[in-house]
Every structure is written in C-alpha cells, then in structure tokens.
Design an enzyme around this catalytic site. Structure first.
Site, PDB file in Angstrom:
ATOM      1  N   LYS A  51      -3.536  -5.145  -4.423  1.00  0.00           N
ATOM      2  CA  LYS A  51      -2.394  -5.600  -4.975  1.00  0.00           C
ATOM      3  C   LYS A  51      -1.641  -6.307  -3.935  1.00  0.00           C
ATOM      4  O   LYS A  51      -1.658  -6.055  -2.823  1.00  0.00           O
ATOM      5  CB  LYS A  51      -1.568  -4.378  -5.347  1.00  0.00           C
ATOM      6  CG  LYS A  51      -0.331  -4.730  -5.959  1.00  0.00           C
ATOM      7  CD  LYS A  51       0.547  -3.701  -6.423  1.00  0.00           C
ATOM      8  CE  LYS A  51       1.941  -4.050  -6.877  1.00  0.00           C
ATOM      9  NZ  LYS A  51       2.733  -2.917  -7.430  1.00  0.00           N
ATOM     10  N   LYS A  66      -4.632  -7.177  -8.694  1.00  0.00           N
ATOM     11  CA  LYS A  66      -3.318  -7.652  -9.371  1.00  0.00           C
ATOM     12  C   LYS A  66      -2.676  -8.481  -8.359  1.00  0.00           C
ATOM     13  O   LYS A  66      -2.384  -8.196  -7.055  1.00  0.00           O
ATOM     14  CB  LYS A  66      -2.491  -6.253  -9.360  1.00  0.00           C
ATOM     15  CG  LYS A  66      -1.248  -6.527  -9.959  1.00  0.00           C
ATOM     16  CD  LYS A  66      -0.722  -5.315 -10.128  1.00  0.00           C
ATOM     17  CE  LYS A  66       0.724  -5.241 -10.520  1.00  0.00           C
ATOM     18  NZ  LYS A  66       2.013  -4.386 -10.518  1.00  0.00           N
TER      19      LYS A  66
HETATM   20  C1  PBG Z   1       5.396  -1.027  -8.619  1.00  0.00           C
HETATM   21  C2  PBG Z   1       4.808  -2.203  -9.609  1.00  0.00           C
HETATM   22  C3  PBG Z   1       5.275  -3.301  -9.843  1.00  0.00           C
HETATM   23  C4  PBG Z   1       4.339  -3.923 -10.666  1.00  0.00           C
HETATM   24  C5  PBG Z   1       3.504  -2.932 -11.340  1.00  0.00           C
HETATM   25  N1  PBG Z   1       3.719  -1.891 -10.596  1.00  0.00           N
HETATM   26  C6  PBG Z   1       6.109  -4.137  -9.130  1.00  0.00           C
HETATM   27  C7  PBG Z   1       6.047  -4.539  -7.750  1.00  0.00           C
HETATM   28  O1  PBG Z   1       5.082  -4.174  -7.160  1.00  0.00           O
HETATM   29  O2  PBG Z   1       7.111  -5.011  -7.517  1.00  0.00           O
HETATM   30  C8  PBG Z   1       4.521  -5.298 -11.151  1.00  0.00           C
HETATM   31  C9  PBG Z   1       3.959  -5.616 -12.706  1.00  0.00           C
HETATM   32  C10 PBG Z   1       4.173  -6.888 -13.502  1.00  0.00           C
HETATM   33  O3  PBG Z   1       4.835  -7.828 -12.639  1.00  0.00           O
HETATM   34  O4  PBG Z   1       4.162  -6.918 -14.497  1.00  0.00           O
HETATM   35  N2  PBG Z   1       5.283   0.102  -9.350  1.00  0.00           N
END
Ligand code: PBG
Length: 326
Positions: free
Chosen positions: A197, A249
């Site tokens: 991520k 991601k």
């Molecule tokens: C953190 C989380 C995020 C997203 C999913 N889980 C935000 C981040 O890491 O700042 C982002 C998902 C998206 O942008 O659609 N719990």
C-alpha cells in the site's frame, strides 16, 4: 508480402469474434464494493468528491449489500465513521461501535451469500487521523498500534466478518492479527493483507468520505511511490505472517507492482481502485471528455489484465449490472 500479414486483425472483425478471443473478461464475482457507514445519520450523505458514493445509514447500507448479492458481486468492504474520536481510537473496540454493528447488520442481511470484509485500521477512529497511536514525538508507534489492531480484529471477527482487511501498514500486523484470531477461536476468519500500500495523493476523496482529521501525511508507514522491489518484500513478509490474500493499492498508477506481485504470489491477489481513481474518471466523464462506461470498463479490465484476481472498486455494483444486461 509476408503470409501472416492480416493475422492479428482477423480476430477483431466482429464483436462475436472479439468476445470469443478475449483473454480476460470482467465478472461480478471478481468485484468487491467498498462501502462507508456513518454513525448517527438519518439520511445517506453524498460525498462531493465521489459523485454517486455516499456515507450510508444502516438501512441504505443493508440495501446496498442486498443489491450486491442480487447482482452477483463477490464481496463488500466496510468502513465505519464514528461519532466520537479520541487519540487511541477507542470506539473501534466497542462491540456496538459503528463498524462492528455494521458488520453484524450486513451479515444478518446477506448471510454467506456475499463475502463480508472490514477495515482494520485506526484512521477513522482517531482524533488525529493517523492509522495508529502516536508516541510523545508524534510518530506512529508500531507496536502499541499492533496491540489495538489485535483487539479490533477479534471484535470484527466476533461481529461476523468473513475477511479482515488491515490497511494501516504497521510492520507485523498480519502476524499479530492471525495470532489473535486463532486465540479467540476464529480459525476461519481470513485476512487480506494490504501488503503493498503506497502513500498516494489519490486517496484524497477517501479522506472526505471518512471525514478524516489527518493534518500531515502517512509517509512514515505507507510505501514510497519510488519503490518497486520493496513491494515484493512486503508481500513476502505478509505471506510468512499468514496472509490469506494480498492486495496492491492504489491500482492504476501501480500496475507494474500488481504484475510483479501476481507473478510471485501463491495466494489470490486483490487490487484497490481507489477514491482518486474513481473521482478522476467521474470528473472527466461529467465534463463530457471521456465515455464514462467505456472508461470504467477499460480501467477495471486493465487492473485484471495486470494480474488482479479481484478488484475493489466503487463501481462494483454498477459494473455487475452492466454485465448482467449484456
Ligand atoms: C486507511 C485507508 C485508506 C483507504 C483505504 N483504507 C486511506 C489512507 O490510507 O489514507 C483509501 C481508499 C481510497 O482512497 O479509496 N484506513
């Protein structure tokens, strides 16, 4: 003129020929719908930067889940927005807290006909918006955060989640969660590791979606966009800790990472087409600059082609509806 001169084009001559020779196709079962529920709402609340996506009430969330079942969608990923936040994200552990209650409500609605997944992360629950608790220097404390994730995981499994999605990028989170689940007897609760991520500008609209309180960024825990090799290390660590599935991601700016991970992973690979990817396509389509349906289809097909077995996308139910028509 050489003999195979017209060979590739022969297979593109008719829609039926193109359909027959397609290497990849979209199926509703490969799609996962991310959904937001906000505590204390009486009406669903539109998210301005994600046209068509809302913060759900209990009722509208249950309806969206039932519709997903109807359409043959593979899963739903739940995110909760609590009414009260504190430095430790305490509301995440309340069995009747917004997310745990939503898991129970959705399971009551869909049973086992849709894979119910939930976000194991503190950012929606902390008043500072970070994915973990802070030490006295304001640095996100890895191991103190793991202790809370372990408890969150058990609370979500108790509520009935089939799959947990730890998204905070703390080191060791998969192992700690697996161990906690085993200790609580939840041997069949699976974990999809947000393994690779990246810290991304494309999360912008999500921060609106969860009313994020974050002031800075997440660069001390999420991956750096400059790194490719490191994704393999993240995946290997999560596999060693017991991940049942791994995720890359965001998706569209990281298709090389997705292809790398798909090439080495012995477990199913997910990709998350995130909020900013959704917002960009919606905004361009709203301006008449691109064909909305064609662009959505192409973007998700590209993610599948790069190697994702399953795709989290805010268009999951809409795409499933299109697939049903055709
Ligand atoms: C953190 C989380 C995020 C997203 C999913 N889980 C935000 C981040 O890491 O700042 C982002 C998902 C998206 O942008 O659609 N719990």
């Amino acid at each position: 003129m050489s003999f195979p001169h017209h060979r590739p084009r022969r297979l593109r001559t008719t829609p039926a020929m193109r359909r027959l020779t397609a290497e990849y196709r979209l199926a509703p079962a490969d799609l996962i719908l991310p959904a937001f529920i906000r505590e204390g709402l009486s009406e669903p609340n539109p998210i301005a930067s994600m046209p068509g996506v809302v913060q759900h009430t209990t009722d509208t969330l249950k309806r969206a889940a039932a519709e997903a079942v109807e359409l043959g969608v593979g899963g739903i990923m739940l995110f909760g927005i609590p009414e009260t936040r504190d430095a430790e994200g305490t509301a995440s552990l309340d069995p009747d807290g917004v997310l745990n209650k939503a898991i129970r409500d959705v399971r009551a609605e869909v049973g086992d006909s849709l894979v119910v997944m939930s976000d194991v992360c503190l950012d929606e629950f902390t008043d500072h918006g970070h994915c973990g608790v802070l030490d006295s220097d304001g640095y996100v404390d890895n191991d103190a955060t793991l202790e809370i994730y372990a408890k969150m995981a058990v609370a979500q499994a108790d509520a009935g989640a089939h799959v947990l999605g730890p998204s905070g990028m703390m080191d060791g989170q998969i192992g700690v969660i697996r161990q906690a689940l085993e200790g609580a007897g939840h041997v069949n609760t699976a974990v999809v590791a947000y393994a690779a991520k990246y810290a991304s500008a494309f999360y912008g609209p999500f921060r609106e979606a969860v009313d994020s309180q974050l002031k800075g960024d997440r660069r001390t825990y999420q991956m750096d966009a400059a790194n490719r090799r490191e994704a393999i290390q993240e995946v290997e660590l999560d596999l060693a800790e017991g991940a049942d599935m791994v995720m890359v991601k965001p998706a569209m700016s990281y298709l090389d990472i997705l292809a790398d991970v798909a090439g080495m992973s012995p477990v199913p690979v997910a990709a998350y087409q995130i909020s900013g990817e959704y917002a960009m396509i919606e905004a361009a389509a709203a301006n008449g600059w691109i064909d909305r349906r064609a662009a959505i289809t192409e973007s998700v097909l590209g993610i599948r082609r790069a190697g994702a077995n399953m795709v989290l996308t805010y268009w999951a139910s809409e795409i499933a509806g299109w697939l049903k028509e055709s």
